[in-house]
Structure formats: C-alpha cells, structure tokens
Design a protein around this motif. Structure first.
Motif: not given
Lengths: 437, 246
Positions: B22-32, B77-84
């Motif tokens: 769901a978040v990938a479809e919105r173009g987010a960076m995903v750290l799995l 290390a990522e720019a922008g908004t960080l979420n967990v």
C-alpha cells in the motif's frame, strides 16, 4: 505448520473433498513442506471440477506466494511467484506499458493454475495458449527445486504445461509479456442471427480478441444466435474500478430455470442494437466480465453446476448444430454459453486447445444434465474433438486416450517425475491419467 | 512522488506485506526488516515494481537489540518524513507456554520489549525531525486477559500502554503514534485454528491502517466492529469474566 481441515469444492460446486490445507507464506516454508511431505498445489480453485481437490489428503494453498520477483521494462520479461493472480498482474503491468500475453476469463486464476491448465484467452487464435509464453519455471519436488525450460527440459516442460500439477509444485515462472497500448479496450459488439453467421463472422474477424456469447435456448432458425465481441487494446487510462458485488449465499435455482433463462437471454441479446455498437471498456471489465460478481457460482444454488466445454477440430464445425439443438431442447442451458475460434497453439501434452471452435455451456446440476453432458461429449469425441479437463466433472477414463493422444506419454513422464504419486488429485484418479496406456 | 520512508518491522508477515504494498504504491521508500532475508528480498522486489521509490531488505530480530542501531541509522539516512510500522509478533499456544515457562519471556520480548526498545532509541531522532508516524500493531487480545492466550495478550497490552505513553510524549513534537488493534486476520498465525469468526483479509487490514495513518487516528480497531466487540468484553465484571471461556 498448522493445517486447516476443510471441505473444499471445485468452482462448479458439484464435487467436494475433505482436505487438510497448508498455506505457506514464504518460499522457505514451502520448500520445507514439499521436501518433507509433498502434496498437490492449488491456487484460487477456479477449476470447475476436481482438478484442485485431493479427497482425504493434503493440498498446498499457493495464494500467499504472490510476489513479482523481477521485471525487465525493456524486454517485458517478468518473474512471478505462482500464487500471483492474473488480475493483479494485469493491473500492475498495464500502467507500465505491458500486459500478460494470454488472459483467462477470470482474473482470480493464479499463474500456477494458468500453467497447470495451459489456459487460453480471447486471443487464442492469434496468441496461442498461456504456456507458449512461459520462458521457464521453477518446479519443486521432494528432491528440491529445478528449472524447467522448453529448450533444455522439453519433455518435463511439455508434461508440466497443462499437466494439472502432476510433475511437482510450480513455485515461480518467467513470463514474456506483450506491449500494451493503454488501459482500455475498444469493443465492437454485433448481433449474430444464427450459427452459420457466427461461424463466418469468426472466419472473417481480424480482431486481436474475439469471443461469442450464445443464446443456448434459441431453436429453429435462431439456433446459435448471439453476440460477437471483438476487441482491441487502445490508449487511455481506466477509470477507478467499480464496486464488486458478492453473492452472499447459494441462491434458489429459480434464476436458472428454463423460462428465466429464455427471458434473460432474449433481453441480453437486445442490449446490443441491431446495427451493432462500439464501446470502450476498461481492460479488466473486458477480460474478466464475471469477476464483478464475486462468488457468482452461488447463483446456481446449493447443488452447483456443470460446465461443459469442448473443442471441435477445424472442418468439423458442423457438429455444433446438433449439439446446440440438443442443448436447446433440453431446457437446461444457462445464460453462460460461449463460442470461440481457437488456433492450433498449445504448450503441453495435455493442453486443451486445437485449431477449431470451442463451445462452453453451463448446466445447473440436475440429473438430466449429466446425461446431456455425456451425450455432448460423445458428439465432440466422434467429431475428433476433446473436452477441457479444467472444466470436467463427468468424463470417462476410457475416452482420455482418444481425446488426448499424448496421454500415455504424459503418464510415463509424470510417473518418472513423481514415482510415489504425491501430487495426484481427485481428477487424476477419476480419469486414471497416471495409468499407462 | 512521495518523500516518505517507511521502516517496516516483521515485514515477511502477510499483514506487513499488504501494508508495504500500500505504501509502495504511493511511491514511498520501504525498508523491510525481518529474519528471512531471502523472503525480504522478494517483498522488496515486489514493492519496487509496485511503485516504491526504493526498497531494501534489512536484518531484524526483536530479540537481538544489538542489531537495532544499524536499522535506525539506515532509516535516518533518508531525507523527508520517516515512519515506522511494527508488525512483529508471535503467538505461541498458551499450552506451550504453560509447559515451558521460559517461553513467557520470549513472547514478551517478541511482542513488547523488543519492538519498544527499538522505538525508544528511534524516538529522539523522530522528535528532532518533528514529523512522521509510528504505527504499532497490537491485538484485541491485549484488551483483556483470556484463558486461551493471556501471555500473548499481556505482552500486547504492555505494548499498547507503551504506545499510549509514546504518543503522549511525541505528539507534542509533531510525531504521530497510532496503535492498531486487529481482530481475527487471515494470517499464518490464525490459519487452521478452530472457532475463528469475522476473519478479515490482510489487505483489508492494511487498507484500514493506511487510512488511519492519513487521518491520524490514535487507536484503530480493524475491522471497525472489533471496537464494539471489545467494548462489551471489557465491561464484563471480573467476577463473571473469570468463569467464562471466551
């Protein structure tokens, strides 16, 4: 891993099985499972009969292994896990300019199921069967994983494509996609007054995709009347998909009684104006028309239904006339009746397609329906045709070799790949597909 | 394109995978992050194809806090908004824990102290950026101690209380914390267990969570009717509840 005990059924809801279902969510879990205790794999169970049933045994549900593993946007080569559905693939790839080369009539079918049944689509006359676009696949057996390709392991490949899961568990596949101009299909719909017009229209059609809906209740001069749909994928963005509706419970079979079907069919035919019409429809609506009604198989009531599907070889199309006459007289036909021209394309020994015409009709599960379906099957066999095993609930083991000339070779290769018979299903036992011929 | 990055803990579970899509479809960076690296690579490949700006597989074990630093550094290390989003958890049979009480500590580590330790180390960094969302997946089992799974329930209750406190702390710093309480979800955890009802699909739950993040919900029951069910279960007096088998 915990198993779930359940009563499973084929899509037609006529045949049932008490089973233990295992559902691994990761490849490592699946590999452990197959190494220890191999069992046939099943997907979304869209086969109508018992191709995905294993009475009193175990099956492995593959639907959680549904990831796209790699995609080359330059060549259109996609590697996916076998539990990925065709609807998901279409929705994913079309915006990237690619689409699956062959799409069956439901988007719920999984890639593994499409391989195991070597399915065809509305473009079979031009594009061939699904299996002809499989570049390679990974097959799991008790001894581990192996790569199967048409070039290096041709026998095993031809026994796996359309092989009903008998050579092992299909884990993943590399598919060659085709370019896709957009997310819409221009559909030309025309009324056909009878079977003769239908057949010549199919002959004259140059469309990439074509399929005929038949009013199987029509008799006399109107025998074989219906609607021919011809489609081409065109540029354009699809609107967001509409709501899918769900059939909540098995409905009373009133809806598929003879008068109701006659009335429905007459109205359905008149939906298309006499002069025909052109429409633009989203890809999924055109390819998977029934998916908008979730669990539509419940419309046939608790007893379920049979789907009869045969193909008649080129030059034997006239056999359609007596078949359609028998269906119309019986009063058993439902609104779901489909006619389509097939090309010669097939990828495996047990693949259904052959150059000719295919007819598919649903019959509610009443005692007369079995006799009718068997009579139709005989007519098809006499004409040199065959029935589609993914749809079958009724056929006879003695007919297999006549319909599928490579059945003996298939049995030999399957026995070599799975000597202990771990991957047998109810269908394989019922039709004795593993017996030497 | 979205400038969000999501660190997803326990990313091989079916619920986490649905959320990652769901978040990938919105173009987010995903750290799995998880334990089965081969499977995480599959999830990452799938996310990239579905529109993720980027995707990477990272090693994470809730019981090995030594590995947490690397994850935190990678996210920061990522720019922008960080979420967990925390999807880790395990639910051993209560009878297994009764037979081997050492399992109790492990269950608490997996479901509560492990993920809470990671969030605690990450909290100052998120506060510094003054944005982002933490999603913690608990369970309706944490709302009341029941005969069938009270150790698991206790761990989830601990996690929920922790998240409530973290919300209180980080809310004033611009970081949102959402507690998710799923009911029965069709995952490997519930597969084959008798007596399941109103079972939701992982996709349905993932969509709910995604919507909850956008609406900045504090506590999200999913599907929604579990709020009503648990409301009733919470009001049963203890004198009666102790005699029930629900």
């Amino acid at each position: 891993m915990r198993a779930r005990h359940q009563t499973s059924h084929g899509w037609g809801r006529v045949l049932h099985a008490e089973e233990e279902v295992l559902r691994p969510e990761r490849q490592a879990m699946l590999e452990r499972l197959v190494a220890k205790d191999p069992a046939p794999a099943v997907g979304n169970r869209r086969s109508y009969g018992d191709a995905a049933l294993n009475s009193g045994g175990r099956v492995i549900d593959m639907t959680r292994l549904d990831r796209c593993l790699s995609f080359d946007a330059g060549t259109g080569v996609l590697e996916v896990e076998a539990g990925t559905t065709m609807g998901d693939l279409l929705a994913l790839c079309a915006p990237l300019g690619w689409m699956p080369p062959v799409l069956p009539g439901t988007g719920e079918a999984t890639v593994g199921g499409c391989i195991a049944n070597d399915v065809h689509g509305k473009n079979h006359h031009g594009a061939g069967s699904f299996g002809q676009h499989v570049l390679s696949l990974t097959l799991l057996g008790k001894d581990g994983a192996r790569q199967v390709t048409p070039g290096e392991t041709p026998d095993l490949f031809r026994a796996t494509l359309g092989g009903l899961g008998q050579t092992g568990v299909i884990l993943s596949a590399r598919l060659q996609l085709v370019p896709c101009k957009g997310e819409m299909v221009r559909v030309r719909e025309r009324r056909m007054d009878g079977i003769a017009e239908f057949l010549s229209a199919f002959d004259a059609s140059r469309a990439s995709y074509s399929v005929g809906w038949i009013d199987a209740t029509a008799q006399g001069d109107a025998l074989g009347r219906g609607i021919l749909e011809e489609g081409e994928v065109i540029a354009g963005d699809a609107p967001p998909p509409g709501r899918t509706r769900r059939v909540p419970v098995a409905l009373p079979p009133l809806l598929v009684s003879a008068p109701a079907v006659r009335l429905f069919n007459a109205l359905y035919l008149r939906r298309v104006p006499e002069a025909g019409r052109d429409r633009e429809r989203p890809l999924a609506d055109f390819f998977f028309p029934l998916d908008r009604l979730h669990d539509w198989n419940l419309v046939y009531g608790k007893k379920g239904f049979h789907q009869f599907q045969c193909v008649l070889p080129e030059g034997e199309e006239q056999a359609l006339t007596p078949m359609l006459e028998r269906i119309a007289e019986s009063g058993l036909a439902s609104p779901l009746a489909v006619l389509k021209r097939l090309g010669p394309g097939r990828a495996g020994m047990m693949s259904f397609p052959m150059a000719g015409m295919t007819l598919a009709v649903d019959f509610p599960n009443r005692p007369e329906a079995e006799a009718l379906a068997m009579e139709l099957e005989w007519m098809a066999v006499e004409a040199g045709g065959r029935i589609y095993l993914a749809k079958d609930t009724l056929s006879d083991p003695d007919l297999m070799a006549r319909m599928y000339p490579e059945a003996g070779e298939f049995a030999r290769i399957v026995t070599e790949a799975d000597p202990k018979g771990h991957f047998q299903t109810d269908l394989v036992r019922r039709l004795k597909l593993r017996d030497p011929r | 394109m979205s400038n969000e990055s999501w660190l997803i803990l326990g990313a091989t579970s079916s619920m986490a995978r649905a959320f990652a899509r769901a978040v990938a479809e919105r173009g987010a960076m995903v750290l799995l992050a998880g334990r089965d690296m081969a499977d995480l690579e599959h999830v990452a490949a799938d996310c990239r194809l579905r529109g993720a700006r980027g995707a990477a597989a990272l090693a994470f074990d809730a019981r090995k806090p030594k590995g947490f630093e690397a994850l935190i550094d990678r996210l920061c290390a990522e720019a922008g908004t960080l979420n967990v989003a925390v999807f880790v958890g395990s639910m051993p049979e209560q009878s297994e824990i009764d037979a081997d009480p050492a399992l109790l500590a492990r269950t608490v580590e997996q479901n509560f102290t492990g993920p809470a330790t990671l969030l605690h180390r990450l909290a100052p960094q998120l506060a510094q950026r003054g944005s982002g969302t933490i999603v913690g997946v608990g369970s309706v089992a944490g709302d009341r101690g029941r005969l069938g799974n009270y150790v698991y329930g206790a761990a989830k209750a601990g996690f929920a209380t922790y998240l409530s406190g973290l919300r209180n702390r980080l809310g004033r710093e611009g970081v949102h914390v959402m507690t998710v309480k799923p009911g029965f979800v069709d995952t490997a955890m519930t597969w084959g267990i008798e007596g399941m009802f109103l079972v939701a699909s992982p996709d349905q739950v993932a969509r709910d969570i995604h919507r909850g993040v956008r609406k900045r919900r504090n506590v999200l029951y999913t599907p929604f009717f579990w709020m009503g069910i648990m409301g009733i279960i919470r009001t049963i007096p203890e004198a009666l509840f102790k005699r029930l088998k629900i």
